[in-house]
Design a protein around this motif. Structure first.
Motif, mmCIF file in Angstrom:
data_model
loop_
_atom_site.group_PDB
_atom_site.id
_atom_site.type_symbol
_atom_site.label_atom_id
_atom_site.label_comp_id
_atom_site.label_asym_id
_atom_site.label_seq_id
_atom_site.Cartn_x
_atom_site.Cartn_y
_atom_site.Cartn_z
ATOM 1 N N ALA A 148 78.126 125.956 33.699
ATOM 2 C CA ALA A 148 78.913 125.827 32.475
ATOM 3 C C ALA A 148 80.186 126.655 32.546
ATOM 4 O O ALA A 148 80.205 127.755 33.099
ATOM 5 N N ALA A 149 81.239 126.114 31.966
ATOM 6 C CA ALA A 149 82.411 126.887 31.574
ATOM 7 C C ALA A 149 82.436 126.897 30.052
ATOM 8 O O ALA A 149 81.826 126.037 29.406
ATOM 9 N N TYR A 150 83.126 127.871 29.493
ATOM 10 C CA TYR A 150 83.172 127.987 28.037
ATOM 11 C C TYR A 150 84.617 127.965 27.545
ATOM 12 O O TYR A 150 85.522 128.536 28.176
ATOM 13 N N LEU A 151 84.790 127.305 26.407
ATOM 14 C CA LEU A 151 86.077 127.279 25.719
ATOM 15 C C LEU A 151 85.874 127.878 24.335
ATOM 16 O O LEU A 151 85.047 127.400 23.556
ATOM 17 N N ILE A 152 86.604 128.953 24.047
ATOM 18 C CA ILE A 152 86.564 129.605 22.745
ATOM 19 C C ILE A 152 87.854 129.248 22.013
ATOM 20 O O ILE A 152 88.950 129.414 22.569
ATOM 21 N N VAL A 153 87.722 128.782 20.778
ATOM 22 C CA VAL A 153 88.887 128.384 19.992
ATOM 23 C C VAL A 153 88.932 129.211 18.716
ATOM 24 O O VAL A 153 87.915 129.341 18.013
ATOM 25 N N GLU A 154 90.098 129.762 18.432
ATOM 26 C CA GLU A 154 90.290 130.583 17.231
ATOM 27 C C GLU A 154 91.698 130.352 16.687
ATOM 28 O O GLU A 154 92.691 130.661 17.352
ATOM 29 N N ASN A 155 91.776 129.790 15.479
ATOM 30 C CA ASN A 155 93.067 129.608 14.796
ATOM 31 C C ASN A 155 94.114 128.937 15.689
ATOM 32 O O ASN A 155 95.261 129.387 15.762
ATOM 33 N N GLY A 156 93.691 127.893 16.377
ATOM 34 C CA GLY A 156 94.626 127.121 17.176
ATOM 35 C C GLY A 156 94.960 127.702 18.536
ATOM 36 O O GLY A 156 95.779 127.134 19.266
ATOM 37 N N ARG A 157 94.327 128.818 18.894
ATOM 38 C CA ARG A 157 94.505 129.410 20.202
ATOM 39 C C ARG A 157 93.181 129.330 20.960
ATOM 40 O O ARG A 157 92.108 129.200 20.357
ATOM 41 N N ALA A 158 93.239 129.421 22.282
ATOM 42 C CA ALA A 158 92.035 129.160 23.074
ATOM 43 C C ALA A 158 91.938 130.094 24.267
ATOM 44 O O ALA A 158 92.941 130.627 24.760
ATOM 45 N N ALA A 159 90.707 130.265 24.723
ATOM 46 C CA ALA A 159 90.424 131.018 25.945
ATOM 47 C C ALA A 159 89.299 130.326 26.688
ATOM 48 O O ALA A 159 88.338 129.837 26.060
ATOM 49 N N PHE A 160 89.398 130.277 27.998
ATOM 50 C CA PHE A 160 88.308 129.803 28.839
ATOM 51 C C PHE A 160 87.594 131.007 29.442
ATOM 52 O O PHE A 160 88.238 131.957 29.909
ATOM 53 N N VAL A 161 86.271 130.977 29.438
ATOM 54 C CA VAL A 161 85.460 131.967 30.149
ATOM 55 C C VAL A 161 84.694 131.224 31.240
ATOM 56 O O VAL A 161 83.882 130.343 30.936
ATOM 57 N N ASP A 162 84.969 131.577 32.486
ATOM 58 C CA ASP A 162 84.521 130.849 33.670
ATOM 59 C C ASP A 162 85.126 129.442 33.669
ATOM 60 O O ASP A 162 85.438 128.875 32.620
ATOM 61 N N THR A 163 85.284 128.903 34.873
ATOM 62 C CA THR A 163 85.983 127.621 34.996
ATOM 63 C C THR A 163 85.220 126.591 35.812
ATOM 64 O O THR A 163 85.602 125.419 35.813
ATOM 65 N N GLY A 164 84.172 127.004 36.530
ATOM 66 C CA GLY A 164 83.628 126.112 37.532
ATOM 67 C C GLY A 164 84.599 125.981 38.697
ATOM 68 O O GLY A 164 85.449 126.851 38.940
ATOM 69 N N THR A 165 84.507 124.883 39.415
ATOM 70 C CA THR A 165 85.322 124.659 40.608
ATOM 71 C C THR A 165 86.594 123.887 40.264
ATOM 72 O O THR A 165 86.816 123.493 39.117
ATOM 73 N N ASN A 166 87.419 123.649 41.276
ATOM 74 C CA ASN A 166 88.610 122.811 41.079
ATOM 75 C C ASN A 166 88.264 121.469 40.451
ATOM 76 O O ASN A 166 89.027 120.932 39.646
ATOM 77 N N PHE A 167 87.126 120.925 40.822
ATOM 78 C CA PHE A 167 86.759 119.592 40.353
ATOM 79 C C PHE A 167 86.429 119.571 38.864
ATOM 80 O O PHE A 167 86.328 118.501 38.259
ATOM 81 N N ALA A 168 86.253 120.740 38.258
ATOM 82 C CA ALA A 168 85.960 120.819 36.830
ATOM 83 C C ALA A 168 87.215 120.827 35.974
ATOM 84 O O ALA A 168 87.128 120.622 34.752
ATOM 85 N N VAL A 169 88.365 121.062 36.560
ATOM 86 C CA VAL A 169 89.579 121.233 35.765
ATOM 87 C C VAL A 169 89.854 120.048 34.834
ATOM 88 O O VAL A 169 90.201 120.254 33.658
ATOM 89 N N PRO A 170 89.694 118.787 35.271
ATOM 90 C CA PRO A 170 89.898 117.690 34.315
ATOM 91 C C PRO A 170 88.960 117.757 33.112
ATOM 92 O O PRO A 170 89.367 117.399 31.995
#
Length: 318
Positions: free
Chosen positions: A29-51
């Motif tokens: 898993a990768a995680y996306l945190i969203v707060e008031n229109g701004r975002a952060a990713f925690v961990d990304t997986g591999t290049n193939f996960a970017v899409p």
């Protein structure tokens, strides 16, 4: 109301788990945190996960320019292999990286060489693709106790060695949860029963250190978290029970390693002993898989955990 793609799941409090597609479904898993229109990713997986990461962002009505941070918990490639490629798409993001791992995100050549030594060049190309670096001026080193603000939402980073010396975890006060990378182990959803999730420590090469790992887990538990966001896989509750199980299993792993330190064909002996240990625990947990099914689901971890324990033993582990 936005519709998330099938590979993403809203977990509440603006936290979203994204199945990166690495190895098998519900594995990484990768995680996306969203707060008031701004975002952060925690961990990304591999290049193939970017899409998938960008697709989840778009589904939530956000643009790449709305991402402020990319925070790999550590620089192992199933967690951070896609950081460089993702950062190329996020014009305003800063990568927050443990100080022991930052140089590997800037110049990943040594990281790739180390992973190639473990997995082989063909597997690296197949599973991870070409790893690209992050410009040094876009990397910020974390420090123990450091806080970054995501649109006013504090994310607190703490140093958590034991799985790797380049590992930090991220405390999110809003959800009272830690993004734990591999420090709090692995919990695959296939092993969930009416008793809840099951969890096992991971001893992946090359920096498994049981003493520091125990202290890191105790530190996480001291926050009285309501949940843990694991990379393998997703959010788990019942944290104190699972923490106690983790620490008991860690003691068992140490005992197994010491008993087999000088065994002939030690690697295979470690794999057999680890599997026997896992089978006993999952059956006590109410898992109804056959022994062969458990072995298949844990095949990758059996191999890597045995490798990591062997390296720990060769370092002169007491």
């Amino acid at each position: 109301m936005s519709t998330l793609p099938a590979y993403a799941q809203a977990l509440g409090h603006g936290v979203h788990a994204i199945d990166t597609g690495f190895q098998r479904p519900l594995f990484d898993a990768a995680y996306l945190i969203v707060e008031n229109g701004r975002a952060a990713f925690v961990d990304t997986g591999t290049n193939f996960a970017v899409p998938r990461l960008l697709g989840t962002l778009e589904a939530l009505g956000l643009r790449p320019a709305d991402v402020d941070y990319v925070i790999p918990t550590h620089v192992h490639l199933d967690h951070a292999g896609g950081v460089g490629a993702l950062m190329q798409r996020l014009p305003n993001a800063t990568a927050i990286v443990h100080p022991r791992g930052a140089r590997h995100m800037i110049d990943p050549s040594a990281l790739v060489a180390g992973a190639t030594a473990v997995y082989g060049a063909e597997e690296i190309a197949r599973s991870y693709g070409e790893i690209v670096g992050v410009p040094a001026d876009r990397v910020r080193e974390s420090a123990d106790g450091m806080t970054v603000e995501l649109a006013g939402r504090p994310l607190w980073l703490i140093d958590t060695p034991g799985h790797a010396r380049h590992h930090h975890c991220v405390w999110d006060e809003r959800s009272r949860g830690f993004f734990t990378g591999d420090t709090f182990g692995l919990s695959y959803r296939e092993f969930d029963t009416e008793r809840g999730p099951w969890l096992l420590p991971t001893t992946t090469p090359v920096q498994f250190e049981p003493g520091p790992l125990r202290e890191s887990v105790l530190r996480l538990l001291s926050f009285q978290p309501e949940c843990m966001y694991l990379t393998h896989y997703s959010r788990i509750g019942d944290v104190q029970r699972l923490g106690a199980s983790f620490l008991a299993q860690l003691d068992q792993l140490v005992a197994i390693g010491r008993s087999l330190r000088d065994a002939p064909d030690r690697h295979e002996a470690l794999k057999r002993a680890l599997l026997a240990n896992y089978l006993e625990i999952v059956k006590a947990h109410g898992c109804r898989f056959s022994d062969a099914e458990v072995a298949e689901l844990l095949a990758v971890d059996l191999e890597l955990n045995a490798q990591g324990m062997g390296i720990w033993l060769d370092k002169g582990a007491a």
